[in-house]
Design a protein around this motif. Structure first.
Motif, short mmCIF file in Angstrom:
data_model
loop_
_atom_site.label_atom_id
_atom_site.label_comp_id
_atom_site.label_asym_id
_atom_site.label_seq_id
_atom_site.Cartn_x
_atom_site.Cartn_y
_atom_site.Cartn_z
N PHE A 71 1.12 -1.18 -0.10
CA PHE A 71 0.07 0.12 0.12
C PHE A 71 0.69 1.22 0.06
CE2 PHE A 71 -3.60 -2.49 1.84
CZ PHE A 71 -4.38 -2.69 0.70
N LEU A 72 2.19 1.10 1.08
CA LEU A 72 2.12 2.45 1.01
C LEU A 72 3.94 2.44 -0.25
CD1 LEU A 72 4.31 4.46 2.57
CD2 LEU A 72 5.73 2.94 3.01
N LEU A 73 4.27 2.02 -0.95
CA LEU A 73 4.53 1.39 -2.37
C LEU A 73 3.51 1.92 -3.18
CD1 LEU A 73 7.36 0.64 -4.16
CD2 LEU A 73 6.04 -1.30 -4.32
N PHE A 74 1.94 1.78 -3.49
CA PHE A 74 1.64 2.13 -4.35
C PHE A 74 0.97 3.33 -4.07
CE2 PHE A 74 -3.29 3.40 -3.92
CZ PHE A 74 -3.06 3.65 -5.62
N ALA A 75 1.02 4.33 -2.93
CA ALA A 75 0.61 5.53 -2.79
C ALA A 75 2.27 6.41 -3.00
CB ALA A 75 0.78 6.07 -1.14
N SER A 76 3.46 6.05 -3.12
CA SER A 76 4.35 6.52 -2.69
C SER A 76 4.48 6.72 -4.59
CB SER A 76 5.46 5.58 -2.88
OG SER A 76 5.56 6.03 -1.30
N LEU A 77 4.25 5.84 -5.12
CA LEU A 77 4.62 5.96 -6.55
C LEU A 77 3.87 6.77 -7.59
CD1 LEU A 77 5.57 1.58 -7.51
CD2 LEU A 77 7.08 4.15 -6.98
N LEU A 78 2.28 6.97 -6.84
CA LEU A 78 1.81 7.39 -7.93
C LEU A 78 1.88 9.39 -7.12
CD1 LEU A 78 -1.15 8.52 -8.93
CD2 LEU A 78 -2.92 7.60 -6.58
N ILE A 79 1.80 9.46 -6.11
CA ILE A 79 2.58 10.29 -5.71
C ILE A 79 3.89 11.22 -6.28
CG2 ILE A 79 3.46 12.32 -4.03
CD1 ILE A 79 2.08 10.84 -1.61
N ILE A 80 5.22 10.58 -6.95
CA ILE A 80 5.61 10.79 -7.77
C ILE A 80 5.01 10.53 -9.20
CG2 ILE A 80 8.21 9.60 -8.45
CD1 ILE A 80 8.77 8.06 -5.63
N GLU A 81 4.41 10.23 -9.35
CA GLU A 81 4.17 9.77 -10.50
C GLU A 81 3.70 11.22 -11.31
OE1 GLU A 81 4.44 8.12 -14.36
OE2 GLU A 81 4.12 6.57 -12.77
N LEU A 82 2.22 12.03 -10.27
CA LEU A 82 1.53 12.87 -10.75
C LEU A 82 2.02 13.75 -10.06
CD1 LEU A 82 -1.02 12.41 -8.32
CD2 LEU A 82 -1.21 12.13 -10.66
N LEU A 83 3.32 14.17 -9.60
CA LEU A 83 4.59 14.85 -8.91
C LEU A 83 5.68 15.67 -10.24
CD1 LEU A 83 5.17 14.88 -6.03
CD2 LEU A 83 3.79 16.88 -6.46
N THR A 84 5.89 14.87 -11.00
CA THR A 84 6.83 14.58 -11.90
C THR A 84 6.12 14.28 -13.59
OG1 THR A 84 7.29 11.66 -11.80
CG2 THR A 84 9.21 13.30 -11.20
N GLN A 85 4.84 14.09 -13.51
CA GLN A 85 4.73 14.40 -14.94
C GLN A 85 4.56 15.59 -15.86
OE1 GLN A 85 -0.11 14.35 -14.40
NE2 GLN A 85 0.24 16.05 -14.13
N ASN A 86 4.47 15.81 -17.23
CA ASN A 86 5.48 15.98 -17.90
C ASN A 86 3.96 17.22 -18.42
OD1 ASN A 86 5.71 18.47 -20.10
ND2 ASN A 86 8.01 17.76 -20.08
N ASN A 87 3.76 18.35 -18.27
CA ASN A 87 2.11 18.85 -18.94
C ASN A 87 1.73 19.60 -20.40
OD1 ASN A 87 1.49 19.13 -15.94
ND2 ASN A 87 1.60 20.96 -15.76
N ASN A 88 3.53 19.37 -21.21
CA ASN A 88 3.51 19.60 -22.46
C ASN A 88 3.74 18.35 -22.58
OD1 ASN A 88 3.29 21.98 -21.67
ND2 ASN A 88 5.27 21.96 -20.86
N GLN A 89 4.10 17.28 -23.06
CA GLN A 89 3.75 15.73 -23.34
C GLN A 89 3.68 14.61 -22.44
OE1 GLN A 89 8.16 16.27 -24.92
NE2 GLN A 89 8.26 15.04 -23.10
N LEU A 90 3.38 13.30 -23.43
CA LEU A 90 3.09 12.51 -22.91
C LEU A 90 4.97 11.81 -22.60
CD1 LEU A 90 0.41 10.70 -25.21
CD2 LEU A 90 -0.47 11.50 -22.31
N LYS A 91 4.46 11.03 -21.21
CA LYS A 91 5.96 10.76 -21.18
C LYS A 91 5.85 8.94 -20.46
CE LYS A 91 5.41 11.59 -16.05
NZ LYS A 91 5.78 9.92 -15.86
N THR A 92 6.79 8.33 -20.25
CA THR A 92 6.83 6.95 -20.04
C THR A 92 6.53 6.61 -19.16
OG1 THR A 92 8.62 6.84 -21.60
CG2 THR A 92 8.59 5.10 -20.24
N PRO A 93 5.54 6.40 -18.52
CA PRO A 93 5.43 5.66 -16.89
C PRO A 93 6.22 4.98 -16.22
CG PRO A 93 4.38 4.87 -18.45
CD PRO A 93 4.77 5.24 -19.23
N TRP A 94 6.88 5.92 -15.94
CA TRP A 94 8.39 4.39 -14.88
C TRP A 94 7.41 3.84 -13.96
CZ3 TRP A 94 11.58 2.54 -18.48
CH2 TRP A 94 12.34 3.72 -19.01
N CYS A 95 7.42 4.80 -13.90
CA CYS A 95 6.72 4.92 -11.52
C CYS A 95 5.19 3.88 -11.85
CB CYS A 95 6.75 5.94 -10.88
SG CYS A 95 7.54 6.94 -10.43
#
Length: 228
Positions: free
Chosen positions: A94-118
């Motif tokens: 559960f902690l891993l799920f929440a952490s990766l989701l937060i990282i994904e949202l904080l590091t997303q690029n608003n100008n282009q689609l990116k590789t969803p590593w998390c």
């Protein structure tokens, strides 16, 4: 967003297993409700996606839908007995799920689609959990009918996730104008995988044992206790 009408129509195939599940909802064990929730979310996304515009909104919606979908599948494994005797292991996931989701949202690029590593990391973790669950089930002679229903759900999902991860890794390093057609061909394979998966899901829900049979078998099953 869908790149073709064929892919969009294929996405609508989720309504088939969903209809089967809803038709049997009174006799299905409530654990399967998590899978029905996964199918419903997938169907809603397919209906809404073509009308979403703007990279920012596409990224946000895709991230939320992706993570919630796999979260439903993770809960499904827990309800089926995975890590039943390992509360610490469940909390860490559960902690891993929440952490990766937060990282994904904080590091997303608003100008282009990116590789969803998390997301790929979280998907891989779920994949390993599903493989271990199947391995434990194959070593157990009880609940054969229930097991087959579960395998018809898990095996197609495992196949799609493996293909999805490999495809995204290849695209991250090799995608360009010259290889665009090649990757479009690889993406078309997902259409076939989706059709096969939805058929398997429908059969799984159709053959899923009734509530009382499920409970009787579940009590007999030896649930492995995994090491923290």
């Amino acid at each position: 967003m869908r790149s073709s009408l064929v892919e969009y129509i294929t996405g609508m195939f989720a309504i088939i297993p969903l209809t089967v599940g809803l038709a049997r909802i009174k006799v299905l064990h409530k654990n399967y409700y998590w899978f029905l929730s996964y199918l419903l979310l997938d169907l809603i996304y397919e209906l809404v996606a073509p009308f979403v515009y703007g990279i920012l909104y596409i990224n946000i919606i895709q991230n939320i839908v992706r993570y919630v979908s796999v979260f439903f599948l993770l809960i499904l494994l827990f309800k089926w007995g995975y890590l039943k005797n390992n509360r610490t292991g469940r909390r860490l996931l559960f902690l891993l799920f929440a952490s990766l989701l937060i990282i994904e949202l904080l590091t997303q690029n608003n100008n282009q689609l990116k590789t969803p590593w998390c997301f790929m990391i979280f998907s891989f973790v779920w994949l390993m959990a599903a493989v271990q669950f199947i391995s434990d089930g194959l070593s157990n002679s009880n609940r054969k009918k229930t097991n087959w229903s579960q395998y018809l759900i898990l095996l197609p999902l495992i196949t799609i996730i493996i293909y999805y991860i490999i495809l995204n890794i290849l695209m991250a390093f090799l995608y360009n104008k010259e290889t665009e057609q090649f990757f479009l061909t690889l993406l078309s394979v997902i259409v076939l995988l989706q059709i096969i998966s939805q058929i398997c899901f429908a059969l799984a829900l159709l053959w899923a044992p009734k509530n009382e049979v499920y409970l009787a078998g579940f009590k007999k099953r030896v649930v492995p206790k995994l090491i923290d």
